[in-house]
Design a protein around this motif. Structure first.
Motif, short mmCIF file in Angstrom:
data_model
loop_
_atom_site.label_atom_id
_atom_site.label_comp_id
_atom_site.label_asym_id
_atom_site.label_seq_id
_atom_site.Cartn_x
_atom_site.Cartn_y
_atom_site.Cartn_z
N PRO A 71 -14.63 15.66 -59.37
CA PRO A 71 -15.91 15.00 -59.09
C PRO A 71 -15.77 13.83 -58.12
CG PRO A 71 -15.06 14.21 -61.18
CD PRO A 71 -14.08 15.27 -60.70
N THR A 72 -16.92 13.40 -57.57
CA THR A 72 -17.03 12.16 -56.78
C THR A 72 -18.15 11.34 -57.40
OG1 THR A 72 -16.24 13.12 -54.73
CG2 THR A 72 -17.62 11.18 -54.54
N THR A 88 -25.22 4.52 -61.59
CA THR A 88 -24.21 5.56 -61.35
C THR A 88 -24.77 6.51 -60.30
OG1 THR A 88 -23.45 5.39 -63.63
CG2 THR A 88 -22.81 7.36 -62.39
N ARG A 89 -23.97 6.79 -59.26
CA ARG A 89 -24.40 7.71 -58.19
C ARG A 89 -23.26 8.67 -57.85
NH1 ARG A 89 -28.94 6.02 -54.95
NH2 ARG A 89 -29.46 3.81 -55.20
N ASN A 90 -23.63 9.85 -57.43
CA ASN A 90 -22.68 10.74 -56.77
C ASN A 90 -23.37 11.36 -55.56
OD1 ASN A 90 -23.90 12.69 -59.13
ND2 ASN A 90 -23.48 13.86 -57.27
N PRO A 91 -22.64 11.51 -54.42
CA PRO A 91 -23.24 12.13 -53.23
C PRO A 91 -23.29 13.65 -53.39
CG PRO A 91 -20.94 11.64 -52.81
CD PRO A 91 -21.23 11.13 -54.20
N ALA A 92 -23.92 14.29 -52.48
CA ALA A 92 -23.93 15.76 -52.46
C ALA A 92 -22.56 16.25 -51.96
CB ALA A 92 -25.04 16.27 -51.56
N TYR A 93 -22.01 17.28 -52.62
CA TYR A 93 -20.73 17.85 -52.20
C TYR A 93 -20.62 19.26 -52.78
CZ TYR A 93 -19.11 16.47 -56.91
OH TYR A 93 -18.97 16.33 -58.27
N GLU A 94 -19.60 19.99 -52.32
CA GLU A 94 -19.36 21.35 -52.78
C GLU A 94 -18.41 21.32 -53.99
OE1 GLU A 94 -20.50 24.40 -51.63
OE2 GLU A 94 -21.94 23.12 -50.56
N ARG A 95 -18.78 22.00 -55.07
CA ARG A 95 -17.94 22.07 -56.27
C ARG A 95 -17.82 23.53 -56.70
NH1 ARG A 95 -21.02 23.53 -60.38
NH2 ARG A 95 -23.23 22.92 -60.50
N LEU A 96 -16.86 23.77 -57.67
CA LEU A 96 -16.69 25.11 -58.20
C LEU A 96 -17.92 25.53 -59.01
CD1 LEU A 96 -12.98 25.23 -59.45
CD2 LEU A 96 -13.97 26.47 -57.52
N LYS A 97 -18.26 26.81 -58.96
CA LYS A 97 -19.35 27.32 -59.79
C LYS A 97 -18.94 27.29 -61.26
CE LYS A 97 -21.40 30.45 -56.40
NZ LYS A 97 -21.75 31.86 -56.10
N ARG A 107 -25.92 18.61 -55.93
CA ARG A 107 -26.88 17.72 -55.26
C ARG A 107 -26.61 16.26 -55.63
NH1 ARG A 107 -31.24 15.97 -58.30
NH2 ARG A 107 -31.45 16.83 -60.41
N ALA A 108 -27.08 15.37 -54.78
CA ALA A 108 -26.91 13.94 -55.04
C ALA A 108 -27.69 13.56 -56.30
CB ALA A 108 -27.40 13.13 -53.84
N ARG A 109 -27.06 12.74 -57.15
CA ARG A 109 -27.70 12.29 -58.39
C ARG A 109 -27.52 10.78 -58.52
NH1 ARG A 109 -28.46 16.90 -61.62
NH2 ARG A 109 -27.25 18.73 -60.94
N GLN A 110 -28.40 10.15 -59.29
CA GLN A 110 -28.33 8.73 -59.52
C GLN A 110 -29.01 8.40 -60.84
OE1 GLN A 110 -29.66 9.78 -56.29
NE2 GLN A 110 -31.37 10.52 -57.52
N THR A 111 -28.48 7.38 -61.54
CA THR A 111 -29.05 6.92 -62.80
C THR A 111 -28.92 5.40 -62.85
OG1 THR A 111 -28.36 8.96 -63.90
CG2 THR A 111 -28.96 7.10 -65.32
N LEU A 112 -30.01 4.72 -63.19
CA LEU A 112 -30.01 3.27 -63.34
C LEU A 112 -30.44 2.92 -64.76
CD1 LEU A 112 -29.79 0.37 -62.24
CD2 LEU A 112 -32.18 0.56 -61.51
N ILE A 113 -29.59 2.14 -65.47
CA ILE A 113 -29.89 1.68 -66.83
C ILE A 113 -30.04 0.16 -66.78
CG2 ILE A 113 -29.05 1.52 -69.20
CD1 ILE A 113 -27.47 4.08 -68.69
N VAL A 114 -31.20 -0.34 -67.21
CA VAL A 114 -31.49 -1.78 -67.24
C VAL A 114 -31.41 -2.23 -68.69
CG1 VAL A 114 -33.13 -3.57 -66.61
CG2 VAL A 114 -32.99 -1.48 -65.24
N ASP A 115 -30.48 -3.14 -68.96
CA ASP A 115 -30.21 -3.57 -70.33
C ASP A 115 -31.09 -4.76 -70.68
OD1 ASP A 115 -29.16 -3.74 -72.82
OD2 ASP A 115 -27.22 -4.60 -72.21
N ASP A 116 -32.44 -4.54 -70.67
CA ASP A 116 -33.36 -5.61 -71.07
C ASP A 116 -34.19 -5.22 -72.29
OD1 ASP A 116 -34.95 -3.68 -70.00
OD2 ASP A 116 -35.98 -4.98 -68.57
N GLY A 117 -33.92 -4.03 -72.85
CA GLY A 117 -34.63 -3.59 -74.04
C GLY A 117 -36.05 -3.10 -73.78
N ALA A 118 -36.49 -3.05 -72.53
CA ALA A 118 -37.87 -2.64 -72.24
C ALA A 118 -37.95 -1.61 -71.12
CB ALA A 118 -38.72 -3.88 -71.88
#
Length: 886
Positions: A71-72, A88-97, A107-118
């Motif tokens: 992974p990247t 957390t992000r990863n760019p688009a790249y070629e991987r094994l099926k 495909r490019a993915r991203q996740t943002l977690i805000v630790d404010d409880g709301a």
């Protein structure tokens, strides 16, 4: 920050920036190309989805060392205003099926977690981008300029031309409010100028239309420069003159009309007398000369004698008029006799033909009954032949199926042989890789053997023939595992091909068995012969069926012929009687016509016909009546007026009247045009006066807006510096940047240098954005291009620090706690380097930490807290990071 599979870093890496920034200054060091800048790229990618350098390509983030199953990913934990965030992000790249062989696009993915409880977790790139832009208060361009000073770019602001510097500052300093104010003032000025232009256009339009209308009546040259008040007065005078002229022409027109009436009366009298004389002559010419010489009393007596003669001729004329009707009645009587004779002949011929029809129907009925009796046997033969034809079709299908099954069997046999060859090759390759790996491991162990020390494998103390390492590439466990996986896959493919081959053989055997059984049943029957037999059997069956269906119709036709014989006999008797009656009526009508014709011819005498005699009498009476009327009309007319002289006098009077009417009409049209022009011009004059007042009012009300718009857009002469409002604001902020940067520059240069704003240039939107270096030792202003490499470095660094201070204040006090400087320290001598690092270290007192990226060895002596980027033991392993000095 945790990351893997980026740049030269293949495996997982982790950096604790909180521990590094505690001392305020830390170093990121390592050999050239080891991956120091990649750490900064990872931070910028995590926050913004792009890299640190303006020319960097996000496609280079994926490590070229990674296999398709590795992974990247970058995971960054940071705090803004005390709130912890993890992205957390990863760019688009070629991987094994996940299933099957080959690769697929991750495909490019991203996740943002805000630790404010709301705040809920975010996964959409656009949503995360908007949130971080609001929280950080910095765009990616501002982040690159203020937090990350990329390698080779941090001195761009110092060396930039004023035009490029203006674009850079405008993108970093938020002057959107002033830009909106400038645009709004310009829009207001443009609207005011348009309103003033519209008012002037309205005024000019009113004048132009008024002059055009006046030129329709007045001399065009006299209206070119005249105002509308003057033109109204000129047109009113024209209206008065036209009215006087019309009044003067009225008596002349009345006299001409009276003369015309008198001349026309004389002309009519002369023409009536001439016409009466001509009518008398024409009427007399059509009469017998003796009748034309009679006086009025004699003409009336002659007319009475002609009326009596006409009365005697009228019955004879009526008999002549009915001649066509008598001819038609004679023709009808003769045609009736002929039709009845023809009908009688036809009926007699029909009666003679009916016995022959009866005999033919009896024979046809006997044949139909015989054919109907053979229908069941013919149907059975058709069914037998159709069954045999269907068996032939099935036989042909089985032959085709047998051919296809044998082709499938051949393909399956070839596929099985290929699968076996592939299995042998895969197993041989896997065994060869394993052998090579064992040889390489033995060679590696041989390098660890020392004479006199026991071998870890056999325990011997002597090592006379240690294994030698070859020149071939190192075989890793992943390669061996992939080769074994390919061998397992080849074995599975071989097993599947063998099953397909067995299935194909079974299919061929089953089809051959069915084909043999069917051939035994139908023998060697020819399809063409069978087709002919079947068609003939079907035709015979259809004929038998048609014959059976025609029996009832033949019986009905036989009965109908019997009835027809009775009807024909009755019709013959009736026609004989009708023919005798018609012949008698025809002979009686012919005799009556002949008798009447002889009697009327005797009464007519020498005349050719009664109708012609009556027509001649009518002509004579009309001529005598016309002569009497012409004599009566001529009796009251004067005979002494010359028609030609009367016509000439009438023409002269008509011409004089036409001229008088034309003069009067032209005078009236002139008066109407002048009146209409005055009325129209009065309306245009009112519009002109209103437009004049409106233009003056518009000029007064728009003056301030136009002047203010010209000032803020540098179009007014009153703006002596020719600066737009937005450019002026950028210049004021740039002055603050230079003042803040001078504090850092004076410390780094030991009081020698400071920044000054060069306002000498003018005349465009970027004026006043020049930079001077104030040399305190010489008292001179210097161009930044005259600085040495080391001086340029710390001057650029000071400018970047000052810009960051001003932007922090402009952005509402957003705290920029960390700064990264990528390379450039190699141009400094030891003393200057110490001063610069002391200045950077001093930023800690203001809550900021600086990460310095450099491969300069002396930096290790000055900065103890650092991230070491270590190249891998082999190129395939990749770099790794290690924190030290903590």
């Amino acid at each position: 920050m945790e990351f893997c599979g980026i740049g030269p870093f293949r495996g997982p890496q982790s950096i604790d920036f909180d521990a590094l920034t505690a001392s305020g200054l830390f170093l990121i060091e390592g050999p050239t190309g080891s991956g120091k800048t990649t750490i900064i790229d990872a931070i910028v990618f995590a926050l913004y989805g792009s890299l640190s350098g303006a020319e960097s390509d996000a496609g280079r983030l994926r490590s070229h060392l990674c296999g398709p199953d590795e992974p990247t990913e970058v995971s960054l934990t940071f705090s803004v205003d005390g709130i912890r965030h993890t992205i957390t992000r990863n760019p688009a790249y070629e991987r094994l099926k996940a299933r099957g062989s080959g690769t697929t696009s991750e495909r490019a993915r991203q996740t943002l977690i805000v630790d404010d409880g709301a705040t809920p977790s975010m996964r959409e790139a656009k949503e995360i981008g908007v949130y971080l832009q609001q929280r950080l208060g910095l765009s990616v361009e501002q982040f690159r300029r203020l937090v990350v000073l990329p390698q080779g770019e941090f001195d761009a602001l110092l060396r930039a031309k004023p035009t490029d510097r203006y674009r850079t500052l405008a993108s970093l300093i938020d002057d959107r409010m002033l830009e909106r104010v400038q645009d709004e003032l310009k829009r207001s000025a443009d609207e005011a100028a348009q309103a003033r232009s519209d008012a002037i256009a309205r005024l000019e339009k009113a004048v132009t239309m008024g002059r055009q209308r006046a030129s329709e009546v007045l001399d065009p040259e006299s209206v070119v420069e005249a105002d509308l008040d003057t033109l109204v007065a000129s047109l009113e005078a024209e209206v008065s003159d036209a009215a006087v002229h019309v009044a003067a022409l009225i008596p002349v027109l009345d006299a001409a009309r009276q003369s015309d009436v008198m001349a026309q009366g004389s002309l009519q009298s002369a023409r009536a007398a001439a016409e009466a004389r001509q009518a008398i002559a024409q009427a007399a010419a059509t009469l017998d000369p003796r009748d034309a010489a009679l006086d009025d009393t004699g003409l009336r007596s002659r007319d009475a004698a002609l009326v009596a003669q006409r009365t005697r001729l009228e019955p004879l004329a009526e008999w002549e008029a009915q001649g066509d009707q008598r001819d038609r009645e004679t023709e009808i009587a003769r045609a009736t006799v002929a039709q009845l004779a023809d009908a009688l002949e036809t009926t007699r011929a029909q009666a003679q033909a009916l016995p022959k029809q009866v005999r033919a129907l009896e024979s046809e009925l006997a044949q139909a009954r015989a054919a109907a009796a053979s229908a069941p046997a013919l149907d059975a033969e058709v069914s037998r032949l159709e069954s045999l034809a269907q068996s032939l079709v099935v036989r042909d299908d089985l032959v085709a199926a047998a051919d296809r099954a044998r082709a499938t069997d051949k393909a399956a046999s070839d596929a099985l042989q290929k699968a076996r060859d592939d299995l042998h090759a895969a197993r041989t390759g896997a065994a060869e890789l394993l052998r090579r790996q064992l040889d390489q491991r033995a060679a590696h162990l041989a390098t660890l053997l020392v004479d006199g020390q026991a071998c870890p494998v056999c325990g011997a103390l002597e090592h006379p023939l240690p294994a030698a390492a070859g020149d071939e590439d190192l075989v890793i466990d992943d390669e061996v595992a992939r080769a074994e996986s390919m061998a397992h896959a080849a074995a599975a493919a071989e097993s599947a091909a063998e099953g397909a081959y067995r299935d194909a053989q079974h299919a061929v055997s089953a089809i051959d068995k069915d084909l043999a059984a069917l051939t035994a049943t139908i023998g060697n029957t020819s399809p063409d012969v069978l087709s002919g037999d079947l068609e003939r059997a079907r035709a015979a069956a259809r004929g038998a069926l048609a014959a059976a269906n025609s029996i009832e119709d033949l019986v009905q036709r036989q009965a109908a012929v019997a009835l027809t014989q009775v009807d024909v006999a009755s019709a013959t008797e009736a026609l004989v009687a009708q023919l005798a009656t018609a012949q008698a009526a025809r002979d009686a009508f012919d005799e009556r016509v002949r008798t009447q014709t002889d009697r009327h011819r005797a009464e007519l005498g020498d005349a050719t016909s009664a109708q012609a005699a009556i027509a001649h009498i009518d002509t004579q009476r009309a001529a005598m009546d016309a002569l009497l009327q012409a004599r009566s009309k001529a009796a009251g007319l004067a005979a002494d007026i010359d028609p030609e002289a009367a016509a000439l006098a009438a023409d002269e009077a008509k011409a004089a009247l036409t001229a008088a009417e034309s003069d009067h009409l032209l005078a009236q049209q002139r008066a109407v045009r002048a009146t209409e022009a005055v009325n129209a011009l009065l309306a245009h004059r009112d519009e002109w006066r209103d437009a004049t007042a409106a233009a003056a009012a518009t000029s007064a009300t728009t003056a301030a807006a136009i002047e203010l718009g010209a000032l803020v857009t540098a179009r007014s002469n009153a703006n002596i510096r020719k600066l737009t409002l937005q450019a002026y604001a950028v210049q004021r902020r740039f002055r603050a940047v230079l003042e803040a940067a001078s504090v850092h520059l004076e410390r780094m240069s030991s009081g020698k240098y400071a920044f000054a704003l060069d306002e000498a240039s003018s005349g465009n939107a970027q004026s006043g954005l020049g930079i001077d270096i104030v040399d305190a030792w010489s008292g001179q202003h210097r161009d930044p291009a005259t600085l040495s490499g080391g001086e340029t470095f710390y001057a650029s660094l000071s400018l970047a620090l000052g810009l960051a201070d001003v932007v922090r204040e402009e952005s509402g006090g957003v705290t920029l706690e960390t700064l990264f400087v990528d390379e450039g320290f190699g141009s400094l001598d030891a003393d200057t380097l110490s001063v610069v690092l002391d200045q950077l270290d001093a930023l800690r007192a203001r809550g900021r930490a600086v990460g310095v990226i450099s491969h300069v060895a002396e930096m290790k002596e000055w900065v103890h807290d650092r991230i070491e980027v270590l190249p891998g033991t082999t190129p395939a392993v990749g770099s790794c990071v290690r924190q030290s000095g903590l």
